[in-house]
Structures are given as structure tokens and as C-alpha cells.
Scaffold this active site. Structure first.
Site, PDB file in Angstrom:
ATOM      1  N   CYS A   2       0.826  -1.199   0.000  1.00  0.00           N
ATOM      2  CA  CYS A   2       0.000   0.000   0.000  1.00  0.00           C
ATOM      3  C   CYS A   2       0.867   1.258   0.000  1.00  0.00           C
ATOM      4  CB  CYS A   2      -0.906   0.017   1.227  1.00  0.00           C
ATOM      5  SG  CYS A   2      -1.974  -1.436   1.352  1.00  0.00           S
ATOM      6  N   ARG A  27       3.895   0.890  -6.762  1.00  0.00           N
ATOM      7  CA  ARG A  27       3.878  -0.122  -5.725  1.00  0.00           C
ATOM      8  C   ARG A  27       2.772  -1.145  -5.936  1.00  0.00           C
ATOM      9  NH1 ARG A  27       6.481   2.204  -0.939  1.00  0.00           N
ATOM     10  NH2 ARG A  27       4.993   1.300   0.497  1.00  0.00           N
ATOM     11  N   TRP A  74      -3.608  -2.046  -1.437  1.00  0.00           N
ATOM     12  CA  TRP A  74      -3.387  -3.385  -1.980  1.00  0.00           C
ATOM     13  C   TRP A  74      -4.184  -4.337  -1.100  1.00  0.00           C
ATOM     14  CZ3 TRP A  74      -1.268  -5.487  -6.198  1.00  0.00           C
ATOM     15  CH2 TRP A  74      -0.953  -6.849  -6.177  1.00  0.00           C
ATOM     16  N   ASN A 100      -0.790   0.176   6.041  1.00  0.00           N
ATOM     17  CA  ASN A 100      -0.088  -0.794   5.208  1.00  0.00           C
ATOM     18  C   ASN A 100       0.312  -1.941   6.110  1.00  0.00           C
ATOM     19  OD1 ASN A 100       1.416  -2.182   3.318  1.00  0.00           O
ATOM     20  ND2 ASN A 100       3.172  -0.800   3.384  1.00  0.00           N
ATOM     21  N   GLY A 101      -0.068  -3.167   5.755  1.00  0.00           N
ATOM     22  CA  GLY A 101       0.301  -4.317   6.578  1.00  0.00           C
ATOM     23  C   GLY A 101      -0.916  -5.120   6.987  1.00  0.00           C
ATOM     24  N   GLU A 483      15.941 -15.343 -14.470  1.00  0.00           N
ATOM     25  CA  GLU A 483      15.522 -13.945 -14.410  1.00  0.00           C
ATOM     26  C   GLU A 483      14.769 -13.550 -15.677  1.00  0.00           C
ATOM     27  OE1 GLU A 483      15.069  -9.892 -13.295  1.00  0.00           O
ATOM     28  OE2 GLU A 483      15.216 -11.797 -12.225  1.00  0.00           O
ATOM     29  N   LYS A 487      10.902 -12.156 -15.724  1.00  0.00           N
ATOM     30  CA  LYS A 487      10.485 -10.881 -16.301  1.00  0.00           C
ATOM     31  C   LYS A 487       9.299 -11.074 -17.245  1.00  0.00           C
ATOM     32  CE  LYS A 487      12.833  -8.010 -14.212  1.00  0.00           C
ATOM     33  NZ  LYS A 487      12.583  -8.919 -13.092  1.00  0.00           N
ATOM     34  N   GLU A 490       6.183 -11.781 -15.217  1.00  0.00           N
ATOM     35  CA  GLU A 490       5.740 -10.645 -14.418  1.00  0.00           C
ATOM     36  C   GLU A 490       4.917  -9.643 -15.217  1.00  0.00           C
ATOM     37  OE1 GLU A 490       8.828  -9.595 -10.882  1.00  0.00           O
ATOM     38  OE2 GLU A 490       9.591  -9.299 -12.910  1.00  0.00           O
ATOM     39  N   HIS A 506      15.927 -33.535 -18.309  1.00  0.00           N
ATOM     40  CA  HIS A 506      15.344 -34.108 -17.097  1.00  0.00           C
ATOM     41  C   HIS A 506      13.915 -33.621 -16.886  1.00  0.00           C
ATOM     42  CE1 HIS A 506      19.076 -35.987 -15.626  1.00  0.00           C
ATOM     43  NE2 HIS A 506      19.668 -34.955 -16.238  1.00  0.00           N
ATOM     44  N   LYS A 609       5.743  -3.477  -5.801  1.00  0.00           N
ATOM     45  CA  LYS A 609       7.176  -3.220  -5.953  1.00  0.00           C
ATOM     46  C   LYS A 609       7.973  -3.862  -4.832  1.00  0.00           C
ATOM     47  CE  LYS A 609      10.883  -1.441  -7.696  1.00  0.00           C
ATOM     48  NZ  LYS A 609      11.461  -2.059  -8.894  1.00  0.00           N
TER      49      LYS A 609
END
Length: 614
Positions: A2, A27, A74, A100-101, A483, A487, A490, A506, A609
Site C-alpha cells: 500500500c 507499488r 493493496w 499498510n500491513g 531472471e 520478467k 511478471e 530431465h 514493488k
């Protein structure tokens, strides 16, 4: 996570709050709201969805105040609706809170308050805070009511409150998620992150856990939760506010991809001597004797930073001959890890506020380990809790998908590996000089690499409609395959998997068919021939190859088909620098595909974020 902003000062409060929320959009959020106080009453506007929706609400029903708070939410408890959007009020409507939390015991507190006659109108855990403060309010000020309420709450949270009955005052609390206070010219701010206030002031104070800021028009008083005054140091943020703007780029992510040569240069600057080969990392605050005494290192991180840690393992073990474990911060403390005073803990976190990484750090400290952080934010929690820090100097990173922070972390890890090798006697100063020369050349190599952007766009045009991708790398570049896949997932929402190429047979080879692009990292290194074999195996099963290769290597086209495959030629680089070269086209590929698919590149769905609660 948030976004929070609070303001008290001479400016019109609503535009300051909206501007601060806009700078926190990166964020991630699903609703937004503001509350302002004037003439003993609170006015509030909220909206589900993006900030533009809130601005429409305010335009249709204007409000003005003397001071106030704003929030981008959020959702954790309750759906992302206008009703559940922050700020939240008590029964009187005079106390408002943004949060926030998570309040872990909110249901018990809610039932208790309901039995005492309090009426709740939302599904959120946040609303109980306003009602608790209402119940605890006496004649001794909002801050003391908040302190009494804090004793009853469990969890990790940041809170900012105002009360119309205690005018000209904002109370901010930190117990986990970050809160920063800003000191301007006869004006004061609180926020969840620096970019929200950077256009107004660069002088900030970071609150620690179980600390409170009481903000009035005359200044800010810092205390602990019991009310004891604290002396807090003011930090000067060196980021230029313009760095937090798009500067003509379509998206922050694209801007930050192209800022990587500068970010790398800033991270290297002043830390190496080309004449002697020596590396200088005084901010680590660990002496040579201590560095020589470590028997192993443990790297702790999450997400993209964890991938940086995997590259760091290769660098440190090769250059310093120190055994390295790389652990997910989110899992580390739950497995009963073995930690001794001979362990060096290295935590990697862009924000310095990642909850899981901080918890893992605290576990190592309980075992007696010494610690350093690799971090981008001066004064953040990680930098305060570790013995020393290697700052990455990447500047503000606004896009949710990390780019320049990642490459700056790789540079910092390379510097750390060189420093450890020099102190431990595994790398002489003379042997260090080629590495230093390579690092000083790195910004130029990155600039050359970014010139491949038009080629990457062609590849995105060909493959943006595909539903699955496979990324393969070997040696120090297999973390870059991970990575690259992350990306793509995401920001484009395409299923992608990254693998060490030796693991292809495998399991992943079963997925390869004519619809599967296979992205291969094939620089000219000691495992190049192995990668050739992997590409041949993928081709035999119908896969289309996107190969990242060293410029001037013509061998690949002997096994590839120009009608179906692509090769991106990259500048030659020493092997230990190839991860930094290889990752840039993968960032561009994810970006270009996401744009073609119409995705929200800077604020991808369901992502934030920084993850500041577990």
C-alpha cells in the site's frame, strides 16, 4: 504494498496528496482515497480502481482541507471496492486511518469492539484501528490514544492517523512496513516511500520499528511506542526528482532499462583503483581480519534479488574461494538453518524493506553471524540492521519489474567478490586488475548491448502471441535464464520457465514443440559447446530458437534456421560479466512482448514493488 502520504503545510493539501499517490502507483494497488481536515470535520473521498477514478470523484465532488492523508490500497482483507478503500473512520467520523500491513488479531478485536457498541461498515482489518483509537481517546492527545491502541494489536503494520478533535496533527507509526518523514520549508510529510515526497524535499527521516512520528505545523517529534523521545538523524536523499519521472520514455520500465549503463557506472564509481587493482568498500564496516575469518557466506534474498544472489555465488566462490549458500528469504527461517559466528550473511534487497529478507537476516544475527546488505535505499531497515552496506546507487526504480536494481546488485556482488578475494589472499592485486578494467568498461558494454533493441522488437513481434517460453542457460548464466523467464511472467503474463540447460533432458524437453520458443544464453565461454548441443536437441523437437550470442560467432547459424530462429549478437565480454550483458535483451524482450499484448508494464496485475508483509 500500500502507498501512504500525509501532509501538513501551507500548500493546498489535496493536490499534494494526489501527486504523492501518483508517485506511489508503481507499488501496485487496487483502490485509492484521501481524507482532509478543516474546521473540526473530516472530508473523505475514495474510489475502487486506478487513481484516475479517484480524481474523477474529487472533480465531481470537490473537497479542501488544512492537512490530510492519502492512500493507495493493496487488498489483503476485503475485496477491492470503494467501501473497503482507505482511509477508514471510527463511529464518530472524526478519526481516520490509513494502513499498510496486516493486523493479525483483528477478528478478536472486532468482536470485542462490536460487543461494546461499535459499528463496522467494511470487511477490512484496518477499520478496527480507527475504532480502537476512538475507544482509547482521552484528553491527552491523539498520539497517546494511538499508543494505548498499539498495545492491543498484533502484526506488522504502518499506520497514519488524523483526528478532527486533535487538530493540526498527524500521527505516523511503524511496526514492520516502512514509513519515512519529510522535512520541508515550513511543511512536513509522512509517506511509505521517498518518491512520494521527493518533489517537495530531499531531507528525510526513516522510522524504525516500534517508532512514532507526531507531525504538526511546527515540526516532527519522534518517539518510541511508549512515548520516550528519540533523536533521529536526518538523511539527505541524493536522487534528482527528475530521475523519478519518465523523461520522455513510454514507461518507467523502459527508462530504467536504458539507465543501466549509468546505474552501473554510479555503483562502480570511487570503489576501484585501476592503477593498483584494489577494491574499496569501507561502508561494509567489516575489517580485514573478520573477512578472513569467515568459513562460509549465506546470501538471502527474494525474487529478482535471489537471482542476483545465485550469480553472486559463482562470483564469490570463484574469486574468493569461500563456500556460498543462496537461500530464499521467505523460506530460510523455517528450516532451522545452521548459523555460526563464522558465517557472513549477505542480504540483497532493492528497497531495504522486504519483510521476508529482513526476517531471515534477524535469524542469522541470532546465530551470531555478521552481516552486510546490498541495497539501493539509504537509511532503509536493512541498512540499519546489518553491520555494513554496499549501496547500489541505482537511483529510484519505479517500475515494479526490477531492471537497473538487478544489474546494480550484480555489480555490487562482483565488487564484494573481488574485495573478499583480495583480503583472503585468493586474488592478488595484480590478478585483480583485469577484473577492475572489465568493470570500468562495463557501462560501455551495456550501452552497446542496448543497441540491440530494434532486433529484440522484431523477435517480440514474432512471438508475442505464444503462450509458453523456455529459457536455458549454463554456468554463471543459468540464473539469468531464471531472471529472463521471471520478467516475461511478471509483465506479459505468459507462462515461462527458466532452467539450467543441463536439466533440459530431465523434464522440460517434453514441453518443446513447434509452438515453444526456446531462449538460449550462449556466450563464448567454457560451456559454449554444451549450449550448442542443447540448441540442437530443442531444434530436433521443433522448437524455435532465440539465441543470445557473442558478436562474431558464426557457428550458430550452421545449426539454426534463419526462417524460424533468431540470433542476437552481443559485444564480447569477460565471462564473469556476461550475466550483465545477457540480461538486458531479456528485459527488452519481456517489455516489448508486454507492450504488444497491451499489458500494464509498470504496474502488472497482482504485483507490488516491495513485499513488506509476509
Amino acid at each position: 504494498m500500500c502507498g501512504i502520504i500525509g501532509y501538513i503545510g501551507p500548500k493546498d493539501v489535496v493536490p499534494v496528496l494526489i501527486d504523492g499517490l501518483r508517485r506511489l502507483e508503481y507499488r501496485g494497488y487496487d483502490s485509492a482515497g484521501v481524507a482532509v481536515v478543516r474546521n473540526g470535520s473530516v472530508a473523505l473521498r475514495r474510489s475502487a480502481g486506478k487513481l484516475a477514478n479517484l480524481e474523477e470523484v474529487i472533480h465531481a465532488d470537490p473537497l479542501a482541507g488544512d492537512y490530510g492523508v492519502g492512500h493507495t490500497r493493496w487488498a489483503t482483507h476485503g475485496r477491492p471496492t470503494e467501501e473497503n478503500a482507505h482511509p477508514h473512520r471510527d463511529c464518530t467520523g472524526k478519526i481516520v486511518v490509513v494502513h499498510n500491513g496486516i493486523i493479525e488479531n483483528y477478528l478478536d478485536l472486532k468482536h470485542e469492539l462490536q460487543q461494546q457498541g461499535h459499528t463496522f461498515v467494511t470487511e477490512t482489518d484496518t477499520e478496527i484501528v480507527a475504532h480502537l483509537v476512538e475507544r482509547e481517546t482521552k484528553a491527552d492527545g491523539l498520539e497517546n490514544a494511538v499508543r494505548r491502541a498499539l498495545k492491543l494489536m498484533r502484526g506488522l503494520f504502518a499506520l497514519v492517523l488524523v483526528s478532527a478533535d486533535d487538530p493540526e496533527k498527524i500521527v505516523a507509526v511503524r511496526n514492520g512496513p516502512p514509513i519515512v518523514a519529510g522535512l520541508g520549508d515550513h511543511e512536513f510529510f509522512v509517506a511509505s516511500d521517498v518518491p512520494a515526497i521527493l518533489s517537495h524535499t530531499r531531507d528525510v527521516v526513516f522510522l524504525g520499528d516500534e517508532e512514532m512520528a507526531v507531525v504538526t505545523r511546527t515540526g516532527i517529534l519522534f518517539t518510541d511506542f511508549s512515548g520516550r523521545p528519540l533523536q533521529k538523524a536526518t538523511q539527505r536523499v541524493l536522487w534528482d526528482p527528475i530521475m523519478a519521472e519518465k523523461a520522455g520514455y513510454k514507461h518507467f520500465m523502459l527508462k530504467e532499462i536504458f539507465e543501466q549503463p549509468t546505474a552501473a557506472r554510479e555503483t562502480i564509481l570511487g570503489r576501484v583503483s585501476q592503477d593498483s587493482g584494489k577494491v574499496f568498500l569501507e561502508e561494509m564496516k567489516l575489517g580485514d581480519t573478520e573477512l578472513r575469518g569467515f568459513e562460509r557466506a549465506t546470501i538471502l534474498a527474494c525474487g529478482t534479488s535471489w537471482h542476483a544472489g545465485l550469480v553472486g555465488k559463482f562470483l564469490i566462490e570463484q574469486l574468493a574461494r569461500l563456500p556460498v549458500e543462496v537461500d530464499y528469504g521467505s523460506e530460510y527461517r523455517y528450516r532451522g538453518p545452521i548459523v555460526t559466528p563464522k558465517t557472513l550473511a549477505v542480504v540483497i534487497t532493492q528497497s531495504g524493506e522486504t519483510a521476508d529478507t529482513l526476517a531471515a537476516l534477524r535469524t542469522t544475527k541470532q546465530g551470531g553471524a555478521r552481516s552486510i546488505s546490498i541495497c539501493n535505499v539509504v537509511g532503509s531497515m536493512a541498512t540499519r540492521e546489518t553491520d555494513g552496506t554496499i549501496y547500489t546507487h541505482a537511483g529510484p526504480e519505479i517500475g515494479v519489474a526490477s531492471t537497473k536494481a538487478f544489474t546494480s546488485q550484480l555489480v555490487a556482488l562482483y565488487l564484494l567478490a573481488l574485495r573478499l578475494g583480495q583480503v583472503r589472499g585468493t586474488l592478488s592485486l595484480e590478478a585483480s586488475k583485469p577484473h577492475v578494467d572489465a568493470l570500468l568498461l562495463l557501462p560501455h558494454l551495456l550501452e552497446e548491448t542496448l543497441k540491440t533493441a530494434p532486433e529484440v522488437e522484431e523477435i517480440a513481434a514474432r512471438f508475442h502471441a505464444r503462450t509458453d517460453f523456455l529459457y536455458l542457460g549454463r554456468g554463471i548464466n543459468y540464473p539469468i535464464a531464471l531472471e529472463g523467464a521471471l520478467k516475461l511472467k511478471e509483465i506479459s503474463y505468459i507462462h515461462a520457465e527458466g532452467y539450467p540447460a543441463g536439466e533440459m533432458k530431465h523434464g522440460p524437453i517434453a514441453l518443446i514443440d513447434e509452438q515453444m520458443p526456446v531462449v538460449t544464453l550462449a556466450p563464448q565461454d567454457h560451456v559454449f559447446e554444451k549450449m550448442i548441443g542443447n540448441m540442437q536437441e530443442a531444434k530436433a523437437r521443433g522448437g524455435s530458437i532465440v539465441a543470445l550470442a557473442t558478436r562474431g560467432d558464426h557457428k550458430l547459424w550452421s545449426i539454426l534456421d534463419r526462417a524460424r530462429d533468431f540470433v542476437i549478437d552481443l559485444p564480447p565480454a569477460p565471462e564473469l560479466l556476461t550475466p550483465l550483458i545477457m540480461v538486458l535483451p531479456l528485459q527488452l524482450l519481456a517489455y516489448d512482448i508486454a507492450v504488444r499484448r497491451g499489458c500494464d508494464v509498470d504496474q502488472p496485475r497482482n504485483l507490488a514493488k516491495s513485499v513488506t508483509v509476509e
